[in-house]
Design a protein around this motif. Structure first.
Motif, PDB file in Angstrom:
ATOM      1  N   THR A  29      -7.087   1.301  -9.703  1.00  0.00           N
ATOM      2  CA  THR A  29      -5.677   0.910  -9.580  1.00  0.00           C
ATOM      3  C   THR A  29      -4.843   2.121  -9.194  1.00  0.00           C
ATOM      4  O   THR A  29      -3.957   2.030  -8.339  1.00  0.00           O
ATOM      5  CB  THR A  29      -5.170   0.303 -10.902  1.00  0.00           C
ATOM      6  N   GLN A  30      -5.145   3.251  -9.801  1.00  0.00           N
ATOM      7  CA  GLN A  30      -4.435   4.488  -9.472  1.00  0.00           C
ATOM      8  C   GLN A  30      -4.678   4.880  -8.007  1.00  0.00           C
ATOM      9  O   GLN A  30      -3.749   5.246  -7.289  1.00  0.00           O
ATOM     10  CB  GLN A  30      -4.909   5.589 -10.417  1.00  0.00           C
ATOM     11  N   ILE A  31      -5.921   4.777  -7.561  1.00  0.00           N
ATOM     12  CA  ILE A  31      -6.240   5.107  -6.171  1.00  0.00           C
ATOM     13  C   ILE A  31      -5.540   4.137  -5.227  1.00  0.00           C
ATOM     14  O   ILE A  31      -4.975   4.544  -4.203  1.00  0.00           O
ATOM     15  CB  ILE A  31      -7.769   5.100  -5.940  1.00  0.00           C
ATOM     16  N   HIS A  32      -5.556   2.848  -5.579  1.00  0.00           N
ATOM     17  CA  HIS A  32      -4.887   1.857  -4.715  1.00  0.00           C
ATOM     18  C   HIS A  32      -3.393   2.131  -4.635  1.00  0.00           C
ATOM     19  O   HIS A  32      -2.800   2.059  -3.545  1.00  0.00           O
ATOM     20  CB  HIS A  32      -5.126   0.435  -5.226  1.00  0.00           C
ATOM     21  N   ASN A  33      -2.763   2.411  -5.772  1.00  0.00           N
ATOM     22  CA  ASN A  33      -1.325   2.690  -5.752  1.00  0.00           C
ATOM     23  C   ASN A  33      -1.013   3.898  -4.879  1.00  0.00           C
ATOM     24  O   ASN A  33      -0.067   3.871  -4.083  1.00  0.00           O
ATOM     25  CB  ASN A  33      -0.811   2.931  -7.178  1.00  0.00           C
ATOM     26  N   HIS A  34      -1.805   4.932  -5.001  1.00  0.00           N
ATOM     27  CA  HIS A  34      -1.608   6.129  -4.185  1.00  0.00           C
ATOM     28  C   HIS A  34      -1.766   5.796  -2.695  1.00  0.00           C
ATOM     29  O   HIS A  34      -0.941   6.191  -1.866  1.00  0.00           O
ATOM     30  CB  HIS A  34      -2.600   7.212  -4.600  1.00  0.00           C
ATOM     31  N   LEU A  35      -2.819   5.063  -2.370  1.00  0.00           N
ATOM     32  CA  LEU A  35      -3.092   4.709  -0.979  1.00  0.00           C
ATOM     33  C   LEU A  35      -2.017   3.781  -0.413  1.00  0.00           C
ATOM     34  O   LEU A  35      -1.566   3.962   0.724  1.00  0.00           O
ATOM     35  CB  LEU A  35      -4.474   4.053  -0.860  1.00  0.00           C
ATOM     36  N   ALA A  36      -1.593   2.811  -1.203  1.00  0.00           N
ATOM     37  CA  ALA A  36      -0.573   1.868  -0.733  1.00  0.00           C
ATOM     38  C   ALA A  36       0.758   2.586  -0.484  1.00  0.00           C
ATOM     39  O   ALA A  36       1.410   2.358   0.547  1.00  0.00           O
ATOM     40  CB  ALA A  36      -0.392   0.736  -1.733  1.00  0.00           C
ATOM     41  N   ILE A  37       1.148   3.431  -1.398  1.00  0.00           N
ATOM     42  CA  ILE A  37       2.409   4.175  -1.228  1.00  0.00           C
ATOM     43  C   ILE A  37       2.320   5.080  -0.009  1.00  0.00           C
ATOM     44  O   ILE A  37       3.254   5.140   0.804  1.00  0.00           O
ATOM     45  CB  ILE A  37       2.737   4.971  -2.505  1.00  0.00           C
ATOM     46  N   LYS A  38       1.197   5.782   0.125  1.00  0.00           N
ATOM     47  CA  LYS A  38       1.007   6.678   1.276  1.00  0.00           C
ATOM     48  C   LYS A  38       1.061   5.875   2.586  1.00  0.00           C
ATOM     49  O   LYS A  38       1.709   6.286   3.546  1.00  0.00           O
ATOM     50  CB  LYS A  38      -0.329   7.398   1.129  1.00  0.00           C
ATOM     51  N   THR A  39       0.399   4.727   2.603  1.00  0.00           N
ATOM     52  CA  THR A  39       0.386   3.887   3.808  1.00  0.00           C
ATOM     53  C   THR A  39       1.785   3.386   4.138  1.00  0.00           C
ATOM     54  O   THR A  39       2.224   3.455   5.288  1.00  0.00           O
ATOM     55  CB  THR A  39      -0.568   2.681   3.603  1.00  0.00           C
ATOM     56  N   ILE A  40       2.490   2.893   3.141  1.00  0.00           N
ATOM     57  CA  ILE A  40       3.830   2.349   3.374  1.00  0.00           C
ATOM     58  C   ILE A  40       4.783   3.435   3.860  1.00  0.00           C
ATOM     59  O   ILE A  40       5.546   3.227   4.813  1.00  0.00           O
ATOM     60  CB  ILE A  40       4.361   1.663   2.098  1.00  0.00           C
ATOM     61  N   LEU A  41       4.729   4.594   3.229  1.00  0.00           N
ATOM     62  CA  LEU A  41       5.634   5.676   3.645  1.00  0.00           C
ATOM     63  C   LEU A  41       5.342   6.134   5.077  1.00  0.00           C
ATOM     64  O   LEU A  41       6.266   6.307   5.879  1.00  0.00           O
ATOM     65  CB  LEU A  41       5.535   6.852   2.679  1.00  0.00           C
ATOM     66  N   GLU A  42       4.073   6.340   5.386  1.00  0.00           N
ATOM     67  CA  GLU A  42       3.718   6.799   6.732  1.00  0.00           C
ATOM     68  C   GLU A  42       4.036   5.744   7.789  1.00  0.00           C
ATOM     69  O   GLU A  42       4.552   6.068   8.866  1.00  0.00           O
ATOM     70  CB  GLU A  42       2.229   7.162   6.791  1.00  0.00           C
TER      71      GLU A  42
END
Length: 154
Positions: free
Chosen positions: A78-91
């Motif tokens: 869940t932590q990895i997904h949250n990090h990846l989702a936030i990174k994807t959305i921001l970029e």
């Protein structure tokens, strides 16, 4: 994509090592059951209850490790997904991608993480099952084990 995988593995190396290590340990305990069940049956026939206590102890430790792994897996991925989702959305939002595309890419990131959370442990379990079966078969009949290994070649 390989750069992203390398990035995630480097960033979450300790967590992934622990979760896959617990999966490894859990599967190792699973391979011990047939041996201990056989010893327990032999012990009970001789009215020796030590082997039964050993089997119960293995079951308790195995269950504890499985529960710990499930809790830790959920937290880690869940932590990895949250990090990846936030990174994807921001970029992607900086590049002017539409909201529906952002939502789709964020959902795809969950599928990507699900692969590491569910499919990798299944592969580990399958490999353990195959190797464990061959090793146990080796103790009973070496010729059949040889033929089983030949079947794996094609």
């Amino acid at each position: 994509m390989p750069i992203l995988i390398n990035y995630l593995f480097r960033k979450y190396q300790k967590s992934l090592f622990l979760t896959y290590g617990l999966t490894f340990l859990e599967n190792l305990f699973g391979l011990l059951y047939p041996i201990l069940i056989g010893n327990t049956i032999n012990g009970l026939l001789r009215k020796n209850y030590e082997s039964f206590m050993l089997l119960i102890s293995l079951w308790l430790v195995h269950t504890l490790i499985e529960v710990m792994r499930n809790i830790y897996d959920t937290h880690t991925f869940t932590q990895i997904h949250n990090h990846l989702a936030i990174k994807t959305i921001l970029e992607q939002s900086q590049k002017g991608i539409t909201t529906s595309q952002l939502a789709t890419r964020s959902a795809l990131s969950r599928d990507f993480i699900d692969f590491f959370e569910q499919d990798i442990p299944r592969v580990i379990t399958s490999v353990f099952g195959l190797i464990g079966s061959l090793v146990m078969l080796l103790f009973y009949d070496q010729q059949i084990t040889f033929y089983c290994l030949l079947i794996l070649l094609p």
